[in-house]
Design a protein around this motif. Sequence first.
Motif, mmCIF file in Angstrom:
data_model
loop_
_atom_site.group_PDB
_atom_site.id
_atom_site.type_symbol
_atom_site.label_atom_id
_atom_site.label_comp_id
_atom_site.label_asym_id
_atom_site.label_seq_id
_atom_site.Cartn_x
_atom_site.Cartn_y
_atom_site.Cartn_z
ATOM 1 N N ARG A 203 0.853 -1.199 0.000
ATOM 2 C CA ARG A 203 0.000 0.000 0.000
ATOM 3 C C ARG A 203 0.890 1.251 0.000
ATOM 4 O O ARG A 203 0.608 2.236 -0.686
ATOM 5 C CB ARG A 203 -0.918 0.007 1.232
ATOM 6 C CG ARG A 203 -1.900 -1.158 1.281
ATOM 7 C CD ARG A 203 -3.337 -0.658 1.326
ATOM 8 N NE ARG A 203 -4.328 -1.717 1.420
ATOM 9 C CZ ARG A 203 -5.148 -2.063 0.424
ATOM 10 N NH1 ARG A 203 -5.075 -1.460 -0.759
ATOM 11 N NH2 ARG A 203 -6.042 -3.013 0.598
ATOM 12 N N VAL A 204 1.977 1.187 0.756
ATOM 13 C CA VAL A 204 2.891 2.343 0.827
ATOM 14 C C VAL A 204 3.573 2.558 -0.527
ATOM 15 O O VAL A 204 3.729 3.707 -0.977
ATOM 16 C CB VAL A 204 3.923 2.148 1.965
ATOM 17 C CG1 VAL A 204 5.013 3.195 1.907
ATOM 18 C CG2 VAL A 204 3.227 2.167 3.324
ATOM 19 N N MET A 205 3.956 1.470 -1.181
ATOM 20 C CA MET A 205 4.577 1.604 -2.513
ATOM 21 C C MET A 205 3.659 2.387 -3.447
ATOM 22 O O MET A 205 4.091 3.275 -4.168
ATOM 23 C CB MET A 205 4.848 0.225 -3.112
ATOM 24 C CG MET A 205 6.087 -0.456 -2.576
ATOM 25 S SD MET A 205 6.308 -2.009 -3.505
ATOM 26 C CE MET A 205 7.698 -2.713 -2.647
ATOM 27 N N LYS A 206 2.381 2.022 -3.439
ATOM 28 C CA LYS A 206 1.422 2.707 -4.314
ATOM 29 C C LYS A 206 1.359 4.198 -3.960
ATOM 30 O O LYS A 206 1.361 5.069 -4.840
ATOM 31 C CB LYS A 206 0.040 2.048 -4.177
ATOM 32 C CG LYS A 206 -1.076 2.763 -4.907
ATOM 33 C CD LYS A 206 -0.958 2.628 -6.406
ATOM 34 C CE LYS A 206 -2.108 3.367 -7.096
ATOM 35 N NZ LYS A 206 -2.060 3.306 -8.552
ATOM 36 N N ALA A 207 1.337 4.480 -2.656
ATOM 37 C CA ALA A 207 1.284 5.887 -2.218
ATOM 38 C C ALA A 207 2.539 6.645 -2.653
ATOM 39 O O ALA A 207 2.518 7.859 -2.846
ATOM 40 C CB ALA A 207 1.117 5.952 -0.701
ATOM 41 N N LEU A 208 3.638 5.901 -2.844
ATOM 42 C CA LEU A 208 4.898 6.537 -3.286
ATOM 43 C C LEU A 208 4.932 6.739 -4.804
ATOM 44 O O LEU A 208 5.853 7.351 -5.329
ATOM 45 C CB LEU A 208 6.092 5.655 -2.888
ATOM 46 C CG LEU A 208 6.468 5.623 -1.409
ATOM 47 C CD1 LEU A 208 7.443 4.489 -1.131
ATOM 48 C CD2 LEU A 208 7.075 6.955 -0.971
ATOM 49 N N GLY A 209 3.955 6.145 -5.512
ATOM 50 C CA GLY A 209 3.910 6.326 -6.962
ATOM 51 C C GLY A 209 4.214 5.074 -7.765
ATOM 52 O O GLY A 209 4.294 5.114 -8.992
ATOM 53 N N VAL A 210 4.379 3.937 -7.073
ATOM 54 C CA VAL A 210 4.692 2.686 -7.783
ATOM 55 C C VAL A 210 3.457 2.207 -8.566
ATOM 56 O O VAL A 210 2.353 2.129 -8.024
ATOM 57 C CB VAL A 210 5.151 1.589 -6.787
ATOM 58 C CG1 VAL A 210 5.215 0.225 -7.459
ATOM 59 C CG2 VAL A 210 6.498 1.963 -6.204
#
Length: 301
Positions: free
Chosen positions: A103-110
């Motif tokens: 979920r954090v990766m997605k929030a980082l733009g992944v």
Amino acid sequence: MWMGQGPSYEEVHEIAKTLEGKTKYRPTLGIVCGSGLGGLGDLVEEADIIPYDEIPHFPVSTVPGHMGKLVFGKLKGQIVVLMRGRLHCYEGYPMWKTTIPIRVMKALGVETLFLTNAAGGINPDFNTGDIMIIRDHIDFAGLSGECVLRGANDERDHIDFAGLSGECVLRGANDERFGPRFLATVGTWDDAMNELAEKAAKELGLGDILRRGVYVMIGGPTFETVAESRLLKNFGADAVGMSTVAEALVGRHMGMKVFGISLITDKCCLDYTTAKVTTHEEVLAIGQKRAKDLQSLALKI
Ligand SMILES: O=P(O)(O)O[C@@H]1C[C@H](O)[C@@H](CO)O1
């Protein structure tokens, strides 16, 4: 008030914000390293390495072969974030907690998620050291819910249905800002990325050990009994492991492109007369043996 199994949308973005304060990189590709496959992290150039225990609200890795570090940097010029160490439900974490980093990766733009794992070969044609492109999966946990059935299967063995299962990672209140309540999972594994991975493997001369197949996730940490391996084979699984599916589902829940490979580190026993014991040490050793091939493959992809 947030009634889900966490983490909240706000918490995820808070973690991402903390990480953005610790690295200049803004990755679009996320990679999860399976058991013994963390060596890819050494190839990341100009890396910013952040241990999980320095990230607020982040679970820590407890399994040998999983260092517990986020690695930001460049892989062949591509900005990546790599999980050198994943989180498993059997470590005691609820399923949702194991996927906080996704979920954090997605929030980082992944936008694209590359999942790797060590797995046991269920398909009798598979050999130790083979590389399997994940064509599809069986979410044993999600299919079975909170089943506590446990029954004798024959006189010598048992099927621990509860142990094989667990809970679907998307269980609990749904926050639509992450994704939909009811997720369609047909096409979870990206065909185009799979083709690319297959082409890359063949170009590297790995065609002979390349397989395509269905990965089934069990809860672990027990390796399968003979009866369980037979059950999983009859379900249509080609390889079995203790991770990956929850990460793929969470990735798809948030609209990420997902693809992955399994390294077959042992052959699951389907016959009592030839049955042998699998160990984590053996899993790590095969990971070491194939490390260079897997790293070359990841770089080429
Ligand atoms: O993180 P992965 O799925 O690669 O790890 C596998 C499953 C267990 O964690 C461990 C068993 O040896 O390897």
